[in-house]
Structures are given as structure tokens and as C-alpha cells.
Design a protein around this motif. Sequence first.
Motif, PDB file in Angstrom:
ATOM      1  N   GLU A 293       4.644   5.689   4.872  1.00 42.56           N
ATOM      2  CA  GLU A 293       5.755   4.805   5.335  1.00 42.56           C
ATOM      3  C   GLU A 293       6.198   3.783   4.185  1.00 42.56           C
ATOM      4  O   GLU A 293       7.102   3.495   3.525  1.00 42.56           O
ATOM      5  CB  GLU A 293       5.300   3.926   6.498  1.00 42.56           C
TER       6      GLU A 293
ATOM      7  N   ASN B   1       5.623   4.763   0.985  1.00 39.58           N
ATOM      8  CA  ASN B   1       6.527   5.228  -0.029  1.00 39.58           C
ATOM      9  C   ASN B   1       7.927   5.472   0.379  1.00 39.58           C
ATOM     10  O   ASN B   1       9.121   5.313  -0.431  1.00 39.58           O
ATOM     11  CB  ASN B   1       5.944   6.695  -0.344  1.00 39.58           C
ATOM     12  N   ARG B   2       8.039   5.850   1.618  1.00 39.13           N
ATOM     13  CA  ARG B   2       9.567   5.791   2.217  1.00 39.13           C
ATOM     14  C   ARG B   2      10.253   4.421   2.074  1.00 39.13           C
ATOM     15  O   ARG B   2      11.467   4.529   1.670  1.00 39.13           O
ATOM     16  CB  ARG B   2       9.587   6.318   3.787  1.00 39.13           C
ATOM     17  N   GLN B   3       9.721   3.463   2.487  1.00 35.31           N
ATOM     18  CA  GLN B   3      10.409   2.278   2.381  1.00 35.31           C
ATOM     19  C   GLN B   3      10.835   1.757   0.885  1.00 35.31           C
ATOM     20  O   GLN B   3      11.907   1.523   0.714  1.00 35.31           O
ATOM     21  CB  GLN B   3       9.486   1.114   2.989  1.00 35.31           C
TER      22      GLN B   3
ATOM     23  N   GLY C  28      11.324   4.111  -1.392  1.00 33.85           N
ATOM     24  CA  GLY C  28      12.316   4.708  -1.873  1.00 33.85           C
ATOM     25  C   GLY C  28      13.634   4.259  -1.530  1.00 33.85           C
ATOM     26  O   GLY C  28      14.776   4.230  -2.312  1.00 33.85           O
ATOM     27  N   ILE C  29      13.697   3.857  -0.363  1.00 30.78           N
ATOM     28  CA  ILE C  29      15.111   3.012   0.175  1.00 30.78           C
ATOM     29  C   ILE C  29      15.395   1.866  -0.683  1.00 30.78           C
ATOM     30  O   ILE C  29      16.449   1.911  -1.160  1.00 30.78           O
ATOM     31  CB  ILE C  29      14.790   2.640   1.635  1.00 30.78           C
ATOM     32  N   ILE C  30      14.448   1.035  -1.080  1.00 30.39           N
ATOM     33  CA  ILE C  30      14.735  -0.142  -1.830  1.00 30.39           C
ATOM     34  C   ILE C  30      15.080   0.245  -3.149  1.00 30.39           C
ATOM     35  O   ILE C  30      16.016  -0.395  -3.755  1.00 30.39           O
ATOM     36  CB  ILE C  30      13.486  -1.008  -1.697  1.00 30.39           C
TER      37      ILE C  30
ATOM     38  N   LYS D 293      16.424   2.833  -4.375  1.00 25.48           N
ATOM     39  CA  LYS D 293      17.606   3.419  -4.059  1.00 25.48           C
ATOM     40  C   LYS D 293      18.949   2.480  -4.014  1.00 25.48           C
ATOM     41  O   LYS D 293      19.971   2.344  -4.811  1.00 25.48           O
ATOM     42  CB  LYS D 293      17.989   4.430  -2.938  1.00 25.48           C
ATOM     43  N   ARG D 294      18.601   1.391  -3.390  1.00 26.02           N
ATOM     44  CA  ARG D 294      19.673   0.150  -3.293  1.00 26.02           C
ATOM     45  C   ARG D 294      19.637  -0.391  -4.580  1.00 26.02           C
ATOM     46  O   ARG D 294      20.987  -1.047  -4.815  1.00 26.02           O
ATOM     47  CB  ARG D 294      18.696  -0.733  -2.106  1.00 26.02           C
TER      48      ARG D 294
ATOM     49  N   GLU E 179      16.247   5.415 -10.413  1.00 22.91           N
ATOM     50  CA  GLU E 179      16.208   6.758  -9.922  1.00 22.91           C
ATOM     51  C   GLU E 179      14.665   7.014 -10.376  1.00 22.91           C
ATOM     52  O   GLU E 179      14.323   7.628 -11.210  1.00 22.91           O
ATOM     53  CB  GLU E 179      17.070   7.542 -10.490  1.00 22.91           C
TER      54      GLU E 179
ATOM     55  N   SER F 119      12.535  -8.075  -2.021  1.00 25.29           N
ATOM     56  CA  SER F 119      11.957  -7.562  -0.760  1.00 25.29           C
ATOM     57  C   SER F 119      11.375  -8.257   0.162  1.00 25.29           C
ATOM     58  O   SER F 119      10.993  -8.171   1.149  1.00 25.29           O
ATOM     59  CB  SER F 119      11.244  -6.197  -0.844  1.00 25.29           C
TER      60      SER F 119
END
Lengths: 509, 330
Positions: A123, A125-127, A129-131, A133-134, A138, A163
Amino acid sequence: MEEQNKDYILECTGISKAFGGTQALKNVQLQIKKGEVHALLGENGAGKSTLMKIVIGLHKPDEGEMVFEGQRYAANGPADALRKGISMVHQELNPEPHLSIAESIFLNREHTMKGLPFLNKKETNRQAGIILKRFGIEKDPRTLMEELTLAEVQMIEIIRAVSCDARIIIMDEPTSSLDSEETQHLFHTIRELKEKGVSIIYISHRMEEIFEICDRVSVFRDGEYVNSCPLEGVTNEELIAMMVGRQVKSIFPKIECEIGETVLKVENLSGKGFQNISFEVHEGEILGISGLVGSGRSETMRVIFGLDPKTGGKIFLGGKEIAIKSPKDAISKGICMVNEDRQNFGLCLYRSIRENISLPNLPSRQKGILINQRREKKEAEEVAKVLTVKAASIESEAYSLSGGNQQKVVLSKWVMAKPKVLILDEPTRGVDVGAKSEIHTLMCQFAAQGMAIIMISSELPEIMGTSDRILIYHEGRINGEIFREDITTAKVTQEDILAKEFGQKEGGK
Amino acid sequence: MSRKSANAASESIRFGMSEIEFNLFMRRYGIGMVMVIMAVILAIVSPTFRTSGNVISILLQVSLNGILALGMVFVITGGGIDLSIGSLLALTSVIIGAMLNATGSIVLACVVSVAATTVFGLLNGILIAKFKMFPFVVTLATQLVIRGTAYIISGGYSQSLANAEFKEIGAGKLFGVIPYPVIILTVVAILAYVILHWTKFGRYVYAVGGNKNAAIASGVNVFWTTAGTYIISGFCCGIAGIIMTSRISAAQPNIGVGYETDAIAACVIGGTSFAGGVSTIPGTVMGIVIIGLIYNGMNLVGINSYWQTITKGLLIIGAVMLDMVMNKRK
């Protein structure tokens, strides 16, 4: 349009702070609007950093109050400040090298598995990743911090602040280690943050950047608030005039003396933080070195003294080229240096005054393999008396002395060494007024005896009052040379020197 | 601008022993009071303690640990620690055994063994000073290397030494009164005093241990200073190892385990700061004697050795606390 928003997101009023006997801040104020980039400007020691440390809770103010988003505000340290919505990205970034990007971003607010005290890496890492990207980065969120460039680490720090829902981000010299492309990328991010309503407090010595990115500026001087104004319509010169103010010139006990032959000559010297520095210093001359912290002035002197390696250039002493690999070489050749960090590089605090004074002078004060203790004590006592070290006994430990007397002990050890060149880096920092003027008098006396003195100082009145000649550093280069006549005839003012420190070009001299 | 004036201590420098110097003396040697009080109590409680034979027996008992502690104090003063001393004792022992067997020359055996421990001290010093490795880890590791070397040299066996002359080193007495180990301890203590307090090297040890950056900026060669402290410690191990081997009349690869504890304890009780840069040889000698008093006194009074160990531990804590209270340091 922003001007209409009269509501300040952060308002500091009447803030004062003293450290020991030194008043770092005197009744200062600061108002930050929502969604603005606000520059803090001032010389070294003007109080910018202290104020910011109060805002993020590293120091407690002695007086004054802060209002953040309409409520009384006080932080109990950076973590608490971040929770409340204020974050600081420090000049010296110190990331945890072994954490991943994701772990860094979510440090102290880790995602855990439902109902269990275990980390939920997926979770996190997923979160992350989203930030990432925003913000258009990369990078795999699992990348370790130690693999990132400085600019990237800084980005992560900013992302972490955002964040955490920080409404104010303080940036302390954010571009000092970035190249121009990275700087532009940072500015792009700052503009985005601004649009989202985040306020930025921007501390920098680079005027062009301040004019490029900031909306308003607050100027500080000697721990006092000077003025705030929008940057639009104000000129570089006006800002510098604000920073300098009109101090009454202190009386400096300058002794004019004959300036003799060249003692030390430096040719195209380069090292970490400075390039192609050339200058000469003569017998009986006090050469002042002025410049902002980080402009390469201390770095140059550290190389000449052998504390750091040079990357290029030549050093000549009395006309002969010399190689200096360590302070030991420098001392044996007659170059001595009083470091700006007295406690760290000057003294063994738990040893006696006598031992501290004689430490670099032992090789020539031996009888066979033993130290000639009687001579050592006698000489140390003599030199301590000349320098008016105030202590109960020469056997007192150095830590029991006041700052001024500690500095005199450091000076004593080099005076006993009878150097040809004496380098003084901020010799009167943290020293009380009385001792300060005594140190100035001593400097002049040493010069009169034929010593060549190089003095680095951040205090313009000091450097203008004692130097025979001043070199001004800007970003690792010499950006001007000023002679004593120009100062005594008021041809050159504090404003002129400060303007050169801040990078103003125009002909030197 | 600081308004704090320097008037708090504004008397000019005084010559001779001023009140301040007296205070300083008390802070450095205050532990001597503890030593005297312990001795007085023991003298009252135990009649045997008062005999001159017992005083010599205490000194004999502490001679081994004393020599080790006098080497250790250099290392700790320089900001390090040497955990390899126990293994170095074993190495000395087996080298002596091997050399006596091969050549029969006591002088050669002693010289070679001391040279070997000194070289291992140099090795410790190089690893620590040149490669900037942590002293704790380096000496923890070399301790194993040295112990292993001792086992290899001896093949893992103890070998009893029948050489009567060699036995004299540990058991003999000068004029039939003072045991040789006590004389050796005295000589080592005097040498240590001269080196630490009267030479340039000693000053450099204090400077490097007290503030390495300031030492560098004062032209001190930090490498040789640091390495020098380990060399001295290694040398002292060799000397102590000779006495130990002679006293047990055997070359054994398994001796010396745990000897670093008492050596470190003597330094700390004697006022040596673990932060480095603070110590005195007289203080260390007092620390050595205090540990001797604990063993000797408690034996005389009939307290079992388990309590001696506890007392020693508590005394170390007490000594550090005393030091902190007296010096009012953070």
C-alpha cells in the motif's frame, strides 16, 4: 489580484530570542499570505534562520506570538510543525540513505495492515507511486534514497511536505546545490504549489532567483525586522540598502603601518567551492575577505592551511612555490589559521590553557625527547599575558572560559608559533564587545610586527574598519578588490561591498 | 552582541598552586581519597591486612592487571579501546613456550614475544587510524585472530615450562623482599608517566582523544599518535604476558580471557574519560590499587568472589558518576 487577500496564513509578531547574552532576534515580525512565495533576505546572522527555526519549533521564542490559519500557533519541534501544516526543507539535506522513496515520503505515518501493527509495504508503494506520478517524477517508489541526486532528494522532501498537507513550506537555500536545469524544475514545482494555495517561504542569497520566483520580500538586519514589500517595483539597490541600513561607524583601533614585501601569493587556486582564486598578501598587511557564507572564502583558506586538498593552482611563500598537504606542513612553513569553528577546530576543551597554547609549538620546545616544561609554562604564561587571557590560572581547562577568552587562547597558540601568515576566520564571532576590540588591537599589533594577516569576516563594519585591502567573494570567485583609501574617503560604502557579495558585476577596484 | 562580560573569572593568571589548581588536583585525584578510605577500613577490620607482607602481596596481585591497564590508559585517552589484550597474553605465552623449546634462550623468547605483541598492536593501530574503522570492532576481531594464532602456534596444547631461571621472573624477589613483577610494574608506571605527561607524544594523545579536529588543525599527526597508543598497549601485553607465563610455568593458548575488563575498570576508576582526552597515570595506578584492594580485602574478610565481581562493577559505575558530578559535565 493576490493583494486583495488580506488574510495572512501565518503572522508572527513581536518575536524575540536570545542565546546566552546574544540577542538573535529583536521584536521581529513576519506575515505570509496564502499562496505566495515570500523571500527572506538579509546578511549572515541577520536572524532569518533563527526565525524559521522558531516557526518549525526547533527554538522557543522568548517573546512574541504566532498565528497560523487564524489560530494561536506554537510547534513542539519539526514533526509537530509538519502535523500542524508547516514544513521546512533544509539546506543541508540529510535523508535516511537506506530508506526507499516510498518509506521516506510516509516516514512516521506508515501504512499498516488492517488491525495489525505490521507495515503494509504494498500500500505504501502504491500510494507513493501515485504521488510521484502527480509530480511528474518517473522513479520506482522502491528506489533507495542513496541512489538519488541531491535535486531528487530535495524533490522528495518537498513531496513529503505536500503529501503531509503542509500549507507552508520553508525552503532554505534550495538552489545552492542545483544546476540551472534543476533549478528551473524546482521553480516549476514552486509555481504549481502556489497555484494549489501552498505558501512558500524562500530563503536565498541569489537576487536573480528572488526576483524571478518570489512575490514579496521581508528584509532582516542584525536580528531586527526592516521592511516587507512586493518585489514588483523594487530594485536590487533598494533591497541592498535595506539590508545594510545606516549603522554608525564603530571606532576601530586601526594602526597604520608600513606594508612590505609579498609574503603569500596564491595563483589560480581551485578547490571544493571556489575556482581560480589569485591574490597576494604582504608583510604588515591586513587583508580582509568578505563574502556570504558558502561563497568559498573559508574553503580557500582551509586549502591554504592544508585542511582540504586543492584541485588546482599554486601557492607561493616568500617567492617560492610550496606544497601543503596537511596543517602540519603549513604550520612548519609559517602559515597558521584560526578556524571559524573554535570549539571544533580550535580547542581541546577539557585540557588546560597551557596545553592548548603549546600544542602546535611542542616540536621546537623539547629537551631531548621530553618537553621542556619550565620553558613551556613560562612562554605560555607570557603569551597569555600579552593577549590578556582572563582566567583563574594557566592550568584552568579551556571549557571554563568565556567565548572571548577561548578565542584569545586560540590566538595565543598561533602567536607563540610566530607565523609569517596568520589566517583568521571570523575571529570575533560570539565574542563580547570588549574582547572584540582587544582582538582587533592585537591584529594590528601583529601586522605592525610584520606578520601578514588574512581576516575573513561577515561583519562589514569590522572588515572595513580593520583591513588594508578587501577581497570580495561571490560564488567561489573574487568579485572585487577594495583599498583602504577608498573606504576612508567614503568612495566605497557598505552597500557597494554587499552588492558585490550578492554578485553585482561592474568594474572592481 | 554579547553583554556577558568575562568578569566572572577576571583575576589574572596566578602562579603557583592557587585555589583553582587545588580544586583541579582534587578532581583529578579525588579517587585517591576512596583508595585511602578503603585501606583504612580494611586495616581496622582485618589485622592481616596491616602486615607488610600483605601490602607486597597486593602489589604482586595487581602487577599483571596494572601493566595491562597502563597500556590501556593510552588507548582510551586517545579515544579508542583495546579488547585484544587478553589474546595477546596467550600469544606471548605460546611464543615463549615455542622459543624456549627451540632455542632455550630466555632473552630471545622474551624479545620475540614482546615484538610479536607490539606488531599486533601496530596492526590494530593501522586498521583503526588508517582505515578509520571502529576500535571496538577492530580489536574485537583481532582478538579472535590473535587467539587463533596462539592455538595454531601451540597446536592447541598447554606445555609446562621447566626452565627454573624463567620461573624466577614471576616468582623471584629482589633482595628476597620485593617480587620482580612489582618492580616491573613500577618501572612501567614510571615510563608511562614520563611518556604521557612529559613528552610531545603524550600531549598529542590527549589532543587526539580530546578533539581530533583541533589536533589536526594544530599540526598533530593523528595517524601515528593513534597507532602509537595501540603499539604501547601491545608492548605492555607482551611484558604482562611474560610475567603471567612465568608465574603459571606453562605456555597456554587459552589464558587471558576477560583480562580487558579489569584493565578498563582500573582506567575508568582512575578517572580516565571514555570520551577520550582525560586521564592521568597516578589516577590509573590508584584505580589499579583499588581493584587490588577489592580482591585482597574481601578475601581477608571472607566475602566470596561472586560479591567481589559485583563490587567491582558497582565501583566502576560509582567512579563514572563521581567523575560526572565533580566535573559537572553533560
